[in-house]
Design a protein around this motif. Structure first.
Motif, PDB file in Angstrom:
ATOM      1  N   GLN A 124       9.629 -25.864  12.032  1.00  0.00           N
ATOM      2  CA  GLN A 124       9.919 -25.231  10.783  1.00  0.00           C
ATOM      3  C   GLN A 124      11.325 -24.755  10.283  1.00  0.00           C
ATOM      4  OE1 GLN A 124       8.010 -21.001  10.949  1.00  0.00           O
ATOM      5  NE2 GLN A 124       7.774 -21.008   8.660  1.00  0.00           N
ATOM      6  N   VAL A 128      12.958 -25.998   6.849  1.00  0.00           N
ATOM      7  CA  VAL A 128      13.637 -25.050   6.053  1.00  0.00           C
ATOM      8  C   VAL A 128      15.059 -24.923   5.758  1.00  0.00           C
ATOM      9  CG1 VAL A 128      13.713 -22.488   5.472  1.00  0.00           C
ATOM     10  CG2 VAL A 128      11.572 -23.371   6.426  1.00  0.00           C
ATOM     11  N   ARG A 131      16.125 -27.945   3.884  1.00  0.00           N
ATOM     12  CA  ARG A 131      15.933 -27.742   2.363  1.00  0.00           C
ATOM     13  C   ARG A 131      16.860 -26.647   1.955  1.00  0.00           C
ATOM     14  NH1 ARG A 131      10.489 -26.291   3.524  1.00  0.00           N
ATOM     15  NH2 ARG A 131      10.736 -24.481   2.542  1.00  0.00           N
ATOM     16  N   TYR A 132      17.428 -25.785   2.571  1.00  0.00           N
ATOM     17  CA  TYR A 132      18.475 -24.747   2.318  1.00  0.00           C
ATOM     18  C   TYR A 132      19.770 -25.266   1.907  1.00  0.00           C
ATOM     19  CZ  TYR A 132      21.558 -20.549   2.536  1.00  0.00           C
ATOM     20  OH  TYR A 132      22.443 -19.685   2.140  1.00  0.00           O
ATOM     21  N   GLN A 143      16.218 -23.356  -6.007  1.00  0.00           N
ATOM     22  CA  GLN A 143      15.784 -23.820  -4.987  1.00  0.00           C
ATOM     23  C   GLN A 143      16.729 -23.118  -3.768  1.00  0.00           C
ATOM     24  OE1 GLN A 143      13.173 -25.881  -3.892  1.00  0.00           O
ATOM     25  NE2 GLN A 143      12.769 -25.582  -6.172  1.00  0.00           N
ATOM     26  N   ILE A 146      14.533 -20.042  -3.206  1.00  0.00           N
ATOM     27  CA  ILE A 146      13.072 -20.269  -2.523  1.00  0.00           C
ATOM     28  C   ILE A 146      13.616 -20.572  -0.964  1.00  0.00           C
ATOM     29  CG2 ILE A 146      11.372 -21.994  -2.358  1.00  0.00           C
ATOM     30  CD1 ILE A 146      11.627 -22.203  -5.379  1.00  0.00           C
ATOM     31  N   ALA A 147      14.575 -21.542  -0.742  1.00  0.00           N
ATOM     32  CA  ALA A 147      14.763 -21.923   0.689  1.00  0.00           C
ATOM     33  C   ALA A 147      15.330 -20.620   1.491  1.00  0.00           C
ATOM     34  CB  ALA A 147      15.802 -23.003   0.831  1.00  0.00           C
ATOM     35  N   ALA A 150      12.428 -18.442   2.581  1.00  0.00           N
ATOM     36  CA  ALA A 150      11.804 -19.023   3.572  1.00  0.00           C
ATOM     37  C   ALA A 150      12.613 -18.860   4.814  1.00  0.00           C
ATOM     38  CB  ALA A 150      11.789 -20.622   3.265  1.00  0.00           C
ATOM     39  N   TYR A 152      14.251 -16.280   5.488  1.00  0.00           N
ATOM     40  CA  TYR A 152      13.957 -14.859   5.826  1.00  0.00           C
ATOM     41  C   TYR A 152      12.459 -14.650   6.551  1.00  0.00           C
ATOM     42  CZ  TYR A 152      17.679 -11.893   4.462  1.00  0.00           C
ATOM     43  OH  TYR A 152      18.704 -11.353   4.108  1.00  0.00           O
ATOM     44  N   GLU A 153      11.593 -15.601   6.052  1.00  0.00           N
ATOM     45  CA  GLU A 153      10.130 -15.603   6.537  1.00  0.00           C
ATOM     46  C   GLU A 153      10.359 -16.169   8.066  1.00  0.00           C
ATOM     47  OE1 GLU A 153       5.882 -17.635   5.673  1.00  0.00           O
ATOM     48  OE2 GLU A 153       7.326 -17.827   4.313  1.00  0.00           O
ATOM     49  N   VAL A 154      11.088 -17.177   8.366  1.00  0.00           N
ATOM     50  CA  VAL A 154      11.358 -17.539   9.663  1.00  0.00           C
ATOM     51  C   VAL A 154      11.869 -16.508  10.512  1.00  0.00           C
ATOM     52  CG1 VAL A 154      12.459 -18.981  11.342  1.00  0.00           C
ATOM     53  CG2 VAL A 154      11.638 -19.870   9.147  1.00  0.00           C
ATOM     54  N   ARG A 197      18.504 -13.829  10.355  1.00  0.00           N
ATOM     55  CA  ARG A 197      18.439 -14.764   9.354  1.00  0.00           C
ATOM     56  C   ARG A 197      20.079 -15.427   9.120  1.00  0.00           C
ATOM     57  NH1 ARG A 197      20.726 -16.874   5.651  1.00  0.00           N
ATOM     58  NH2 ARG A 197      20.262 -17.024   3.551  1.00  0.00           N
TER      59      ARG A 197
END
Length: 364
Positions: A124, A128, A131-132, A143, A146-147, A150, A152-154, A197
């Motif tokens: 994951q 991510v 993409r970042y 984008q 959004i990345a 994502a 931060y979610e990781v 992060r």
């Protein structure tokens, strides 16, 4: 030094002496107001980078033991196994893109091991992170948002997992941060997530672009490639010179808390100041023939590739070893390699190679 009206206006320091002095003077020049030019942060604060001493110190203090020379050295066998597996696949195809096929994957795998991540979390993170990086390089603001979210979610998932099942603080960065107490209180949850992060991004992207830059340089200089292949004791010095020549981050920023005078010009309090490390590391007043690669530079400790002062990269030892091992294994993968296409440079904020197609040469 120079001033630009772009991005709301900022000052830029180019000379080594100025950059080093401002980076070290944390009492006058703050990082908590703006840490890069232009601003690219869309979410909360990410220690240690986004905080000034003494607020940033507990975060660095928690991470530093996990990045000691001893701990980093213990990762070398893991690094070599990861590098050899990735390069073996490239060699079997006769070549490939050093960045896409090798350097973008290696730091993720090493980092996943260092952070005790599951295979699923590493996969994951790789997706991510890619993409970042593409979004930032393409200047795609939406984008990038959004990345970044994502990522931060990781980080949130990692923190939640360690809160539920802590690991030993001596072996796990997230558990170490969760165990910190300042005046008896834990660190704020959102800042722990921000720290993870920040560590994720810095640990993934910078090594990738430097490895790409090294590969491009060596593909264009077969004599140096042969010299390093024949004498591996030169690799640490070579990596240090590559870091000076291809400093991965153009620079970070500070904000003076009062009016300051630099080289006869007044910079008003509150205005962003970009510290251009890449320029400082090619300052002819410090480095003779600064645009050339030289293994015998007598003053390599002057390099600002990892910064200076209280915000000097806490993971410098890990990053440097990753580069040495990656270079060593790349040189061992085949008798030689050449460019197989035009390299693509990074756009912002790193300096290095975003794409570096090579072809491996076979033994005569």
């Amino acid at each position: 030094m120079a001033h630009s009206d772009a991005w709301g206006g900022f000052w830029a320091l180019m000379k080594h002496a100025d950059v080093a002095a401002v980076a070290a003077d944390w009492q006058t020049y703050l990082t908590s107001q703006q840490n890069v030019v232009p601003k690219v942060a869309f979410t909360g604060r990410r220690p240690p980078l986004h905080l000034d001493p003494p607020e940033h110190t507990p975060y660095r203090r928690a991470l530093a033991p996990l990045l000691s020379d001893r701990r980093v050295a213990a990762l070398e066998p893991v690094m070599r196994r990861i590098c050899r597996d990735l390069l073996a696949a490239m060699v079997a195809r006769g070549g490939g893109d050093v960045c896409a096929d090798f350097s973008s994957h290696m730091p993720v795998a090493v980092f996943g091991h260092w952070m005790n991540l599951s295979e699923l979390a590493v996969d994951q993170l790789a997706q991510v992170g890619q993409r970042y990086n593409i979004a930032v390089q393409s200047n795609d603001i939406e984008q990038t948002r959004i990345a970044s979210a994502a990522l931060y979610e990781v980080a949130q998932n990692v923190v939640a997992a360690r809160r539920a099942s802590p690991l030993a603080v001596e072996t796990d960065a997230t558990s170490a941060l969760l165990a910190v107490r300042v005046d008896g209180a834990p660190l704020p949850d959102e800042l722990i997530v921000g720290t993870i992060r920040q560590v994720l991004v810095v640990g993934l992207i910078a090594p990738s672009v430097v490895i790409g830059a090294m590969a491009v340089h060596l593909a264009r200089d077969p004599a140096l490639q042969t010299k390093l292949r024949d004498d591996r004791t030169l690799l640490p010095a070579a990596v240090d010179e590559f870091l000076r020549l291809y400093t991965p981050y153009r620079g970070f920023a500070r904000t003076a808390e009062r009016d300051v005078c630099i080289r006869g010009r007044t910079i008003p309090a509150g205005e962003p100041i970009a510290l251009v490390y890449a320029s400082a590391n090619r300052d002819e007043d410090v480095f003779e023939d600064p645009d050339s690669f030289r293994l015998d530079r007598p003053n390599m400790t002057a390099s600002l590739a990892f910064g200076r002062g209280p915000h000097m990269c806490v993971g410098a030892g890990l990053g440097r070893l990753e580069l040495i091992v990656a270079l060593d294994e790349l040189l061992s993968a085949a008798p030689g390699f050449v460019l197989a296409g035009e390299p693509m440079p990074t756009r912002f904020p790193e300096i290095g190679a975003l794409s570096a197609p090579i072809r491996f040469e076979q033994a005569a």
